[in-house]
Design a protein around this motif. Structure first.
Motif, PDB file in Angstrom:
ATOM      1  N   GLN A 147      32.350  38.450  39.346  1.00 18.76           N
ATOM      2  CA  GLN A 147      33.238  37.510  38.597  1.00 18.76           C
ATOM      3  C   GLN A 147      34.608  37.392  38.274  1.00 18.76           C
ATOM      4  OE1 GLN A 147      32.440  33.903  37.851  1.00 18.76           O
ATOM      5  NE2 GLN A 147      34.170  33.528  37.906  1.00 18.76           N
ATOM      6  N   ALA A 148      35.176  38.870  38.247  1.00 19.19           N
ATOM      7  CA  ALA A 148      36.649  39.230  38.047  1.00 19.19           C
ATOM      8  C   ALA A 148      37.103  38.807  38.956  1.00 19.19           C
ATOM      9  CB  ALA A 148      36.530  40.965  37.937  1.00 19.19           C
ATOM     10  N   TYR A 149      36.690  39.394  40.700  1.00 15.62           N
ATOM     11  CA  TYR A 149      37.475  39.154  41.526  1.00 15.62           C
ATOM     12  C   TYR A 149      37.468  37.436  41.895  1.00 15.62           C
ATOM     13  CZ  TYR A 149      38.400  38.257  46.900  1.00 15.62           C
ATOM     14  OH  TYR A 149      39.095  38.386  48.209  1.00 15.62           O
ATOM     15  N   CYS A 150      36.879  36.831  41.242  1.00 21.01           N
ATOM     16  CA  CYS A 150      36.725  34.882  41.254  1.00 21.01           C
ATOM     17  C   CYS A 150      38.244  34.740  40.320  1.00 21.01           C
ATOM     18  CB  CYS A 150      35.495  34.635  40.538  1.00 21.01           C
ATOM     19  SG  CYS A 150      34.173  35.139  42.744  1.00 21.01           S
ATOM     20  N   ASP A 151      37.991  35.301  39.001  1.00 20.35           N
ATOM     21  CA  ASP A 151      39.411  34.381  38.677  1.00 20.35           C
ATOM     22  C   ASP A 151      40.640  34.915  39.385  1.00 20.35           C
ATOM     23  OD1 ASP A 151      37.438  34.041  37.139  1.00 20.35           O
ATOM     24  OD2 ASP A 151      37.114  35.985  35.786  1.00 20.35           O
ATOM     25  N   LYS A 152      40.782  36.280  39.707  1.00 20.01           N
ATOM     26  CA  LYS A 152      42.124  36.577  40.450  1.00 20.01           C
ATOM     27  C   LYS A 152      42.133  35.820  41.621  1.00 20.01           C
ATOM     28  CE  LYS A 152      41.731  41.522  39.302  1.00 20.01           C
ATOM     29  NZ  LYS A 152      40.875  41.745  38.416  1.00 20.01           N
ATOM     30  N   ILE A 153      41.187  35.352  42.106  1.00 16.59           N
ATOM     31  CA  ILE A 153      41.214  34.674  43.828  1.00 16.59           C
ATOM     32  C   ILE A 153      41.770  33.154  43.470  1.00 16.59           C
ATOM     33  CG2 ILE A 153      38.880  34.339  44.788  1.00 16.59           C
ATOM     34  CD1 ILE A 153      39.820  35.187  47.069  1.00 16.59           C
ATOM     35  N   ASN A 154      41.201  32.602  42.465  1.00 20.87           N
ATOM     36  CA  ASN A 154      41.018  31.494  41.890  1.00 20.87           C
ATOM     37  C   ASN A 154      43.201  30.477  41.959  1.00 20.87           C
ATOM     38  OD1 ASN A 154      39.522  28.967  42.868  1.00 20.87           O
ATOM     39  ND2 ASN A 154      37.987  30.623  40.541  1.00 20.87           N
ATOM     40  N   PRO A 155      43.732  31.462  41.180  1.00 23.48           N
ATOM     41  CA  PRO A 155      45.205  30.368  40.290  1.00 23.48           C
ATOM     42  C   PRO A 155      45.190  30.663  42.047  1.00 23.48           C
ATOM     43  CG  PRO A 155      45.188  32.669  39.986  1.00 23.48           C
ATOM     44  CD  PRO A 155      43.629  32.813  40.139  1.00 23.48           C
ATOM     45  N   LEU A 156      45.389  31.963  43.372  1.00 23.97           N
ATOM     46  CA  LEU A 156      46.515  31.909  44.843  1.00 23.97           C
ATOM     47  C   LEU A 156      45.942  30.932  45.671  1.00 23.97           C
ATOM     48  CD1 LEU A 156      46.479  35.754  44.203  1.00 23.97           C
ATOM     49  CD2 LEU A 156      48.670  34.247  43.948  1.00 23.97           C
ATOM     50  N   PHE A 157      44.656  30.848  45.010  1.00 23.22           N
ATOM     51  CA  PHE A 157      43.672  30.070  46.458  1.00 23.22           C
ATOM     52  C   PHE A 157      44.129  28.730  45.923  1.00 23.22           C
ATOM     53  CE2 PHE A 157      39.548  27.638  46.950  1.00 23.22           C
ATOM     54  CZ  PHE A 157      40.075  27.423  48.679  1.00 23.22           C
TER      55      PHE A 157
END
Length: 366
Positions: free
Chosen positions: A193-203
């Motif tokens: 989940q921490a990884y998803c939180d990092k990637i979402n704004p960039l995505f």
């Protein structure tokens, strides 16, 4: 991370090339079926121990040979290394790092991370959850290496639980395992989940570039439904009888999935055209690359295979514009049939090497 030199022996149709690469941009061009993608395949094997084009290792070996060998000089986290990789037609593999044997593929993954965007990747939305889970865990691992040991311990206990279920063991024999399994499962899920939180704004930003739509996100399905918020341990107890009938655990980290959602939580795979899906995956891959650059221990190699085959000229240019803005320590490899579309990118890099490939022969173009 960068590969300085690579010697390839008996891999597909390549005629034993020995190549010295630019630390920034490398262009590999030539006609179709010449062997361009095989160079990227060799680079991918260095970091993964397998091909991205086939699951059958024997297909990678040249027809008249019994094995293929790779020898690379590379720099990983500021340290120079020599890496040798040999795979036999019978499946036996020998890996040596600085002349010392390597037994775990995770060693390769840490040493030589590789991110790839190729035609094989564009089916990510329509393939099963396991493909998306692999992409997720690749990203998590390269941001937080500790996830591997937690995942392995969790997997081991899950196997033990499934064996007890198959043997029709009572819940009293399984409940002790459940406490450990829940704790480890939650640790893996938190890291995912921490990884998803990092990637979402960039995505979201990249989706705006390629699709003109920023209300796009990825959402983690942990591997179980807990709509009541009761917790995984309660779910295991409630599902025990059904698990026992089935002979396996229904709810686990091995059932996790990465959901690509549009506005109003619509599944992207159900609403986007084939062309739009390709653009979404391109945005996702670039977001993964950016997360590794910002949060990982080192940047991965970025391999872009056959840029002209999947994207129209307008979106090709958008992608090339983004690649022109990469950090100076990012090593990039691009294959293409024609040079003309990527000449503007070449002109924006100070350190470029170009290689022409034809009938398995590779020649550096000055």
């Amino acid at each position: 991370m960068r590969v300085n030199q690579l010697t390839i022996t008996n891999l597909r149709n390549l005629k034993h090339p020995s190549l010295s690469f630019s630390p920034q941009l490398n262009i590999i061009y030539g006609p179709n079926a010449a062997g361009k993608s095989s160079i990227l395949e060799a680079l991918y094997v260095l970091g993964n121990g397998r091909s991205f084009r086939t699951s059958k290792h024997s297909k990678v070996i040249g027809d008249q040979y019994n094995d293929f060998t790779l020898f690379a000089k590379l720099n990983s986290s500021g340290i120079d290394h020599q890496l040798g990789f040999n795979r036999q037609r019978n499946g036996d593999t020998i890996i040596k790092l600085n002349s010392e044997p390597v037994t775990r593929l995770s060693t390769l993954a840490k040493l030589s991370p590789v991110q790839i965007l190729s035609p094989e990747q564009y089916d990510l939305l329509i393939k099963g959850p396991s493909y998306r889970r692999k992409q997720l865990d690749w990203g998590v691992f390269h941001v937080e290496h500790s996830v591997l040991s937690v995942w392995q311990r969790c997997h081991k206990i899950l196997l033990q639980r499934n064996q007890l279920l198959k043997n029709k063991a009572p819940y009293s024999d399984i409940s002790a395992w459940d406490k450990q399994l829940v704790n480890l499962s939650e640790q893996v899920t938190q890291l995912r989940q921490a990884y998803c939180d990092k990637i979402n704004p960039l995505f979201s930003d990249y989706c705006q570039v390629f699709l003109g739509e920023s209300e796009v996100k990825i959402e983690l399905y942990p591997g179980w439904n807990d709509k009541q918020g009761e917790g995984l341990e309660v779910l295991y107890k409630k599902q025990f009888e059904k698990d026992k009938r089935l002979g396996f655990t229904q709810s686990s980290i091995q059932k996790a999935d990465l959901k690509f959602l549009l506005k109003d939580s619509k599944k992207a795979g159900d609403y986007l055209s084939r062309g739009q899906q390709k653009l979404l995956i391109t945005a996702f891959k670039l977001a993964q690359l950016k997360v590794m650059q910002e949060f990982g221990l080192q940047s991965p190699l970025f391999l872009l295979d056959d840029i002209g085959a999947e994207l129209d000229s307008n979106h090709q240019q958008q992608l090339l514009d983004l690649l022109a803005q990469q950090p100076t320590n990012q090593q990039i490899f691009i294959t293409c049939v024609h040079l003309d579309p990527i000449k503007p990118l070449i002109e924006r890099y100070k350190n470029v090497k170009m290689f022409h490939v034809e009938h398995g022969q590779v020649e550096e173009v000055k």
